[in-house]
Design an enzyme around this catalytic site. Structure first.
Site, PDB file in Angstrom:
ATOM      1  N   ARG A  85       0.825  -1.218   0.000  1.00 65.99           N
ATOM      2  CA  ARG A  85       0.000   0.000   0.000  1.00 65.99           C
ATOM      3  C   ARG A  85       0.856   1.265   0.000  1.00 65.99           C
ATOM      4  O   ARG A  85       0.434   2.301  -0.514  1.00 65.99           O
ATOM      5  CB  ARG A  85      -0.952  -0.005   1.201  1.00 65.99           C
ATOM      6  CG  ARG A  85      -2.076   1.053   1.112  1.00 65.99           C
ATOM      7  CD  ARG A  85      -3.092   0.856   2.210  1.00 65.99           C
ATOM      8  NE  ARG A  85      -4.253   1.743   2.060  1.00 65.99           N
ATOM      9  CZ  ARG A  85      -4.599   2.689   2.932  1.00 65.99           C
ATOM     10  NH1 ARG A  85      -3.858   2.894   4.031  1.00 65.99           N
ATOM     11  NH2 ARG A  85      -5.664   3.441   2.734  1.00 65.99           N
ATOM     12  N   ILE A 112      -7.456   7.289  -1.246  1.00 66.02           N
ATOM     13  CA  ILE A 112      -7.259   5.848  -1.349  1.00 66.02           C
ATOM     14  C   ILE A 112      -8.140   5.245  -0.265  1.00 66.02           C
ATOM     15  O   ILE A 112      -8.126   5.696   0.883  1.00 66.02           O
ATOM     16  CB  ILE A 112      -5.772   5.459  -1.177  1.00 66.02           C
ATOM     17  CG1 ILE A 112      -5.579   3.941  -1.283  1.00 66.02           C
ATOM     18  CG2 ILE A 112      -5.183   5.981   0.109  1.00 66.02           C
ATOM     19  CD1 ILE A 112      -4.120   3.499  -1.286  1.00 66.02           C
ATOM     20  N   SER A 113      -8.934   4.245  -0.620  1.00 68.70           N
ATOM     21  CA  SER A 113      -9.945   3.726   0.299  1.00 68.70           C
ATOM     22  C   SER A 113      -9.333   3.034   1.511  1.00 68.70           C
ATOM     23  O   SER A 113      -8.196   2.550   1.478  1.00 68.70           O
ATOM     24  CB  SER A 113     -10.866   2.740  -0.421  1.00 68.70           C
ATOM     25  OG  SER A 113     -11.656   3.389  -1.387  1.00 68.70           O
ATOM     26  N   GLN A 114     -10.124   2.973   2.569  1.00 68.44           N
ATOM     27  CA  GLN A 114      -9.771   2.224   3.767  1.00 68.44           C
ATOM     28  C   GLN A 114      -9.519   0.757   3.387  1.00 68.44           C
ATOM     29  O   GLN A 114     -10.317   0.152   2.667  1.00 68.44           O
ATOM     30  CB  GLN A 114     -10.934   2.318   4.759  1.00 68.44           C
ATOM     31  CG  GLN A 114     -10.750   1.546   6.039  1.00 68.44           C
ATOM     32  CD  GLN A 114     -12.027   1.527   6.870  1.00 68.44           C
ATOM     33  OE1 GLN A 114     -13.115   1.784   6.362  1.00 68.44           O
ATOM     34  NE2 GLN A 114     -11.900   1.214   8.144  1.00 68.44           N
ATOM     35  N   PRO A 115      -8.425   0.162   3.838  1.00 65.00           N
ATOM     36  CA  PRO A 115      -8.131  -1.227   3.470  1.00 65.00           C
ATOM     37  C   PRO A 115      -9.272  -2.205   3.755  1.00 65.00           C
ATOM     38  O   PRO A 115      -9.517  -3.119   2.959  1.00 65.00           O
ATOM     39  CB  PRO A 115      -6.881  -1.548   4.291  1.00 65.00           C
ATOM     40  CG  PRO A 115      -6.182  -0.228   4.405  1.00 65.00           C
ATOM     41  CD  PRO A 115      -7.291   0.776   4.566  1.00 65.00           C
TER      42      PRO A 115
END
Length: 211
Positions: free
Chosen positions: A34, A60-63
């Site tokens: 990431r 960037i989205s939350q994992p």
């Protein structure tokens, strides 16, 4: 990061119906770097389970959300996947480990160009990045086994439903911009009819472009 994802999966199992995610998805989440997909000033937070700014008003989205959406898509090795909203390229990279081919569209040119370069540098040869309005999909490569939309739409775009293969799945946040939306699972049945299910309240940046 992985422990946080696992904990959140357990916490949300009542809403999602998932006490655990597919082991293949979790393995890929632990493999994709990431830190390669975040700006330099966000590197100290790269492996926190939270969305991060990537410029141009995007994130960037939350994992956890990346893992959940990937799991819901049920991607198999021979599948062809469409992603609407490339952003940094992180979600596309995750999908690339599971699918035969990933086609991803980004409307913000600098982000799309950076993502293309980044994915090429990291060796994701089965990902193609296109600059354009993802609302209309990418008809040239349709139909798709799975479609992931990484920005909130006010409704499910009809072009994307048309480009989804019978038996395919679309995962999309639906709702008003800058408000709580619902992550939706859209399934196209073998007879061409569509069924939808609400999965979880989410907060995504809005889908931009022509309607």
């Amino acid at each position: 990061m992985m422990e946080e994802i696992t904990a959140l999966v357990r916490e949300t199992r009542t809403e999602t119906g998932k006490p655990a995610l597919d082991e293949r998805v979790m393995a890929v989440m632990g493999k994709v770097p990431r830190h390669e997909f975040v700006p330099a000033d966000q590197l100290p937070r790269a492996y926190q389970n939270r969305p991060l700014p990537i410029g141009h008003g995007q994130t960037i989205s939350q994992p956890y959300i990346v893992a959940l959406m990937t799991d819901l898509a049920r991607v198999e090795p021979g599948h062809k996947v469409l992603e609407v909203g490339t952003g940094s390229g992180y979600q596309a990279a995750v999908m690339a480990h599971l699918a035969r081919a990933v086609y991803t569209i980004e409307i913000i040119e600098p982000l799309g160009l950076q993502a293309r370069q980044r994915l090429q540098k990291l060796g994701y040869d089965n990902v193609q990045v296109r600059l354009g309005d993802g609302y209309h999909g990418w008809e040239e490569h349709a139909p798709y086994d799975a479609i992931l939309v990484t920005a909130a739409a006010s409704h499910i775009p009809p072009p994307l439903i048309r480009q989804l293969k019978a038996g395919g799945r679309m995962v999309i946040p639906v709702g008003a911009a800058f408000m709580v939306q619902q992550l939706m699972l859209v399934e196209k049945n073998r007879d061409g009819t569509v069924s939808t299910r609400q999965i979880l309240p989410v907060a995504f940046v809005p889908l931009t472009g022509q309607r």
